[in-house]
Write a protein that holds these residues in place. Structure first.
Motif, PDB file in Angstrom:
ATOM      1  N   LEU A 108      39.848  -2.681   1.656  1.00 41.51           N
ATOM      2  CA  LEU A 108      39.056  -2.239   3.040  1.00 41.51           C
ATOM      3  C   LEU A 108      37.863  -1.727   2.947  1.00 41.51           C
ATOM      4  CD1 LEU A 108      39.750  -1.510   6.122  1.00 41.51           C
ATOM      5  CD2 LEU A 108      40.754   0.627   5.225  1.00 41.51           C
ATOM      6  N   VAL A 109      37.589  -0.717   2.175  1.00 42.90           N
ATOM      7  CA  VAL A 109      36.294  -0.173   1.806  1.00 42.90           C
ATOM      8  C   VAL A 109      35.308  -1.127   1.568  1.00 42.90           C
ATOM      9  CG1 VAL A 109      34.800   1.760   0.736  1.00 42.90           C
ATOM     10  CG2 VAL A 109      37.446   2.193   1.451  1.00 42.90           C
ATOM     11  N   ARG A 110      35.711  -2.270   0.709  1.00 44.79           N
ATOM     12  CA  ARG A 110      34.608  -3.166   0.282  1.00 44.79           C
ATOM     13  C   ARG A 110      34.280  -4.043   1.350  1.00 44.79           C
ATOM     14  NH1 ARG A 110      38.161  -4.067  -4.283  1.00 44.79           N
ATOM     15  NH2 ARG A 110      37.413  -3.319  -6.336  1.00 44.79           N
ATOM     16  N   ASN A 111      35.156  -4.461   2.200  1.00 50.84           N
ATOM     17  CA  ASN A 111      34.677  -5.071   3.646  1.00 50.84           C
ATOM     18  C   ASN A 111      34.022  -4.451   4.565  1.00 50.84           C
ATOM     19  OD1 ASN A 111      35.935  -7.480   2.667  1.00 50.84           O
ATOM     20  ND2 ASN A 111      38.082  -6.934   3.296  1.00 50.84           N
ATOM     21  N   LEU A 112      33.858  -3.178   4.531  1.00 48.84           N
ATOM     22  CA  LEU A 112      33.074  -2.446   5.395  1.00 48.84           C
ATOM     23  C   LEU A 112      31.571  -2.467   4.974  1.00 48.84           C
ATOM     24  CD1 LEU A 112      34.797   1.144   5.351  1.00 48.84           C
ATOM     25  CD2 LEU A 112      34.878  -0.552   7.420  1.00 48.84           C
ATOM     26  N   PHE A 113      31.343  -3.126   3.770  1.00 43.81           N
ATOM     27  CA  PHE A 113      29.950  -3.379   3.557  1.00 43.81           C
ATOM     28  C   PHE A 113      29.603  -4.866   2.929  1.00 43.81           C
ATOM     29  CE2 PHE A 113      31.111   1.261   2.777  1.00 43.81           C
ATOM     30  CZ  PHE A 113      30.167   1.696   3.693  1.00 43.81           C
ATOM     31  N   PRO A 114      29.672  -5.649   3.617  1.00 46.64           N
ATOM     32  CA  PRO A 114      29.637  -7.236   3.135  1.00 46.64           C
ATOM     33  C   PRO A 114      28.341  -7.441   2.710  1.00 46.64           C
ATOM     34  CG  PRO A 114      29.552  -6.954   5.495  1.00 46.64           C
ATOM     35  CD  PRO A 114      29.838  -5.628   5.086  1.00 46.64           C
ATOM     36  N   PRO A 115      28.339  -8.297   1.363  1.00 40.90           N
ATOM     37  CA  PRO A 115      27.120  -8.426   0.886  1.00 40.90           C
ATOM     38  C   PRO A 115      26.361  -9.577   1.509  1.00 40.90           C
ATOM     39  CG  PRO A 115      28.734  -9.250  -0.549  1.00 40.90           C
ATOM     40  CD  PRO A 115      29.437  -8.684   0.661  1.00 40.90           C
ATOM     41  N   ASN A 116      26.723 -10.188   2.292  1.00 39.55           N
ATOM     42  CA  ASN A 116      26.170 -11.258   3.120  1.00 39.55           C
ATOM     43  C   ASN A 116      26.872 -11.438   4.595  1.00 39.55           C
ATOM     44  OD1 ASN A 116      25.474 -14.047   4.010  1.00 39.55           O
ATOM     45  ND2 ASN A 116      25.577 -14.864   1.943  1.00 39.55           N
ATOM     46  N   LEU A 117      26.017 -10.922   5.243  1.00 37.16           N
ATOM     47  CA  LEU A 117      26.441 -11.036   6.850  1.00 37.16           C
ATOM     48  C   LEU A 117      26.922 -12.462   7.037  1.00 37.16           C
ATOM     49  CD1 LEU A 117      23.591  -8.724   8.318  1.00 37.16           C
ATOM     50  CD2 LEU A 117      26.036  -8.344   7.906  1.00 37.16           C
ATOM     51  N   ILE A 118      26.368 -13.676   6.768  1.00 40.70           N
ATOM     52  CA  ILE A 118      26.666 -14.873   7.233  1.00 40.70           C
ATOM     53  C   ILE A 118      27.970 -15.159   6.593  1.00 40.70           C
ATOM     54  CG2 ILE A 118      26.120 -17.436   7.229  1.00 40.70           C
ATOM     55  CD1 ILE A 118      24.048 -15.720   8.707  1.00 40.70           C
ATOM     56  N   GLN A 119      28.231 -14.875   5.422  1.00 36.41           N
ATOM     57  CA  GLN A 119      29.704 -15.147   5.062  1.00 36.41           C
ATOM     58  C   GLN A 119      30.841 -14.172   5.777  1.00 36.41           C
ATOM     59  OE1 GLN A 119      30.725 -13.419   0.993  1.00 36.41           O
ATOM     60  NE2 GLN A 119      30.867 -15.571   0.183  1.00 36.41           N
ATOM     61  N   ALA A 120      30.300 -12.894   6.066  1.00 38.85           N
ATOM     62  CA  ALA A 120      31.012 -12.026   6.727  1.00 38.85           C
ATOM     63  C   ALA A 120      31.559 -12.601   8.035  1.00 38.85           C
ATOM     64  CB  ALA A 120      30.569 -10.780   6.987  1.00 38.85           C
ATOM     65  N   CYS A 121      30.890 -13.785   8.694  1.00 38.55           N
ATOM     66  CA  CYS A 121      31.320 -14.350   9.801  1.00 38.55           C
ATOM     67  C   CYS A 121      32.433 -15.119   9.526  1.00 38.55           C
ATOM     68  CB  CYS A 121      30.454 -15.142  10.363  1.00 38.55           C
ATOM     69  SG  CYS A 121      28.811 -14.171  10.901  1.00 38.55           S
ATOM     70  N   ILE A 122      32.767 -15.738   8.328  1.00 45.13           N
ATOM     71  CA  ILE A 122      33.839 -16.763   8.125  1.00 45.13           C
ATOM     72  C   ILE A 122      34.779 -16.335   7.083  1.00 45.13           C
ATOM     73  CG2 ILE A 122      32.364 -18.703   9.021  1.00 45.13           C
ATOM     74  CD1 ILE A 122      31.822 -19.086   5.954  1.00 45.13           C
ATOM     75  N   ALA A 123      34.656 -15.038   6.136  1.00 47.72           N
ATOM     76  CA  ALA A 123      35.417 -14.859   5.253  1.00 47.72           C
ATOM     77  C   ALA A 123      35.249 -13.279   4.921  1.00 47.72           C
ATOM     78  CB  ALA A 123      34.840 -15.651   3.829  1.00 47.72           C
TER      79      ALA A 123
END
Length: 585
Positions: A197-212
């Motif tokens: 949960l905490v890791r997903n608060l700070f995605p390393p790749n914003l484009i990847q956060a849109c799909i994964a």
């Protein structure tokens, strides 16, 4: 007997235009001295036909037109359920997967349209709403929203625990008598879920956060590890006896939108643009324009909601294994959760809204019918955000700076229905297994249910994943989550309904509490169209002030605003925009 119509005397208190009728005998003598009455029925009927009835008809017609989409959306849900029952009992065997896919196709298209709007609408709305507020105002609205979310979630958990301990839906149940799906629960631990949960608060790749999004997976022990464990212990063991903490960890990217990470990014960018002032205004205007554009697209998609909702509900009910499971094996559990959701949604939340705003919530909830019907059909809080924003702003008149700040965050972390459901489910499973829970166990369930509901993404059946964390807290086996899978898909729709209702009422409460602060700030930017004018002199001071949201005095009406056109601050392009093109004000 004759009747003589006589004009009214000056002393008679008659309605203007009425006549006095005196009854007389054939000899000309009056029958009774006091047999006078006023004839006004004809005039009243004429007035009713000419004035009252057209006004009433116009009012009813206007009401039907303004609420047509709401009525059709509710009818879509009811019609979908009725159609599903008819189709299920129209044949002996079950429908095949292909046949159900044919039925679901129109609803699937509607759901895809809504999901396509989620990311651009949430990101642009959050950035534009926070960027248009100063940091102090953003903090006030955010603090009020979070306080509301935490209080309602705690109320939901406490209510669920009270109902489960008083009704005891799992008493006398048998684990072996409840049918389970073949698939088991994914093995996981509470620390892994919290860290993900905490890791997903700070995605390393914003484009990847849109799909994964990031996920920790536990790999079962290999044969070599299993043999080593057998040699280290006395007697035979199986692989499940090895603690999960000793399983090997593997990190995977799950194909699912990381809404939490995108919300955090939008919050930070919105605050940054607000602090930049004039330098950040061009980028802020871009996101404001994007937000308005996607709201217009959302209004187009909403018109398809009655058809989409109908086919989604029909297909999901056709896919259900059996109605008997809901009313038989899991009947008391189903009724307990439903009672809790109804009590929380229509008693606790509405009472809170009434006590804070001093207004009855029924009209507010009625104006949210389209969003609530969409929430029930899609079982996704996130997919309902576009529809909820349109209902709040267009029908309930909530300030866009509040709705576009509160709703995306609420759809991500405010899960009242999920929190209540997880508390009831944990106690139900313990009761079925005959395990007595202490007060400390119940407190642990309340805390973990609150934390798990915040971590549950606004996607269908995400509560099942966080349910494992709640069971792990009180030592219940994770595979017992399959006991409630038979009715989870159906309860998920009512949970989502309650979640969206809580988010919407929260937006109304925060708007009421922030109204004074918002009135002291300039109005939010919006695009307006100025009608074309043949002569610049037609642009009056009244129009100028109304365009800028200022009060207009009687003396200023129709007074030419020559200073606007002669001012050096307005160039030719701005004058051209005022002559019929869109301008940002």
């Amino acid at each position: 007997m004759d009747t003589t119509v006589m004009p009214p005397d000056a002393t008679d208190k008659l309605i203007p235009g009425s006549a006095r009728v005196e009854l007389t005998s054939t000899e000309g003598d009056p029958v009774k001295p006091n047999s006078r009455f006023k004839i006004t029925a004809g005039e009243n009927m004429s007035k009713f036909r000419q004035e009252t009835w057209p006004a009433f008809e116009s009012k009813v017609t206007g009401c039907m037109r303004s609420n047509a989409l709401t009525i059709l959306s509710v009818l879509g849900v009811l019609s979908g359920g009725i159609l599903a029952v008819i189709l299920r009992y129209a044949r002996d065997g079950r429908y095949t997967q292909r046949e159900i896919a044919y039925v679901m196709f129109p609803g699937d298209l509607f759901l895809r349209m809504l999901k396509a709007l989620i990311i651009p609408l949430i990101v642009s709305s959050l950035i534009s709403a926070i960027g248009s507020l100063d940091l102090k105002m953003s903090g006030k609205i955010g603090a009020r929203a979070v306080a509301y979310y935490m209080s309602t979630t705690c109320c939901a958990v406490v209510l669920g625990i009270i109902l489960a301990t008083s009704i005891r839906p799992g008493k006398g149940g048998n684990v072996d008598e409840i049918s389970r799906p073949t698939q088991g629960a994914r093995p996981t631990t509470t620390p892994d879920l919290l860290m993900d949960l905490v890791r997903n608060l700070f995605p390393p790749n914003l484009i990847q956060a849109c799909i994964a999004q990031y996920k920790t997976v536990l790999v079962p022990p290999t044969d070599e590890q299993f043999l080593a464990a057998m040699n280290a212990t006395e007697g035979p063991i199986n692989k499940t006896a090895i603690p999960l903490s000793e399983w090997r960890m593997k990190y995977e990217i799950e194909p699912s939108t990381n809404i939490l990470g995108l919300v955090v990014f939008a919050l930070v960018l919105g605050i940054t643009l607000g602090k930049m002032g004039p330098k950040g205004k061009p980028l802020l205007d871009l996101f404001s324009c994007l937000s308005e554009a996607f709201m217009i697209i959302t209004s187009w998609v909403i018109h398809l909601s009655p058809i989409g909702v109908l086919f989604l509900v029909t297909a999901q009910m056709l896919e259900m294994e059996s109605f008997e499971v809901i009313v038989g094996q899991l009947g008391m559990y189903f009724l307990t959760v439903m009672l809790g959701l109804f009590t929380h949604g229509f008693i606790v939340l509405t009472s809170m809204y009434f006590l804070i705003t001093k207004r009855m919530p029924f009209q507010f909830i009625g104006n949210m019918a389209e969003a609530l019907a969409t929430a029930f059909a899609t079982s996704s809080s996130t997919a309902t955000v576009p529809v909820a924003l349109a209902c709040l702003e267009d029908k309930n008149g909530i300030d866009p700076r509040v709705t576009r700040f509160v709703m995306p965050i609420g759809a991500t972390i405010n899960m009242d229905g999920t929190a209540l459901y997880e508390a009831v489910a944990a106690l139900f499973i313990a009761q079925v297994r005959g395990i007595s829970l202490t007060l400390g166990n119940i407190i642990a369930i309340s805390i973990t249910s609150t934390a798990a509901s915040i971590g549950a993404a606004g996607i269908p059946q995400a509560g099942l994943v966080t349910m494992v964390m709640v069971l792990d807290t009180v030592g219940l086996p994770a595979e017992d989550v399959t006991l409630i899978l038979a009715v989870d898909w159906f309860l998920d729709r009512f949970r989502t309904f309650t979640n969206v209702l809580g988010d919407s009422l929260g937006a109304g409460i925060v708007n009421h509490l922030s109204k004074k602060d918002l009135s002291e700030m300039p109005p939010p930017q919006q695009f307006v169209t100025i009608p074309p004018m043949a002569n610049p002199d037609d642009f009056t001071l009244e129009m100028e002030k109304e365009l800028n949201g200022m009060a207009v005095t009687t003396a200023e009406r129709s007074q030419p605003a020559e200073d606007v056109w002669q001012s050096t601050s307005m160039d030719g392009d701005e004058k051209q925009r005022l002559n019929g093109k869109e301008t940002l004000c």
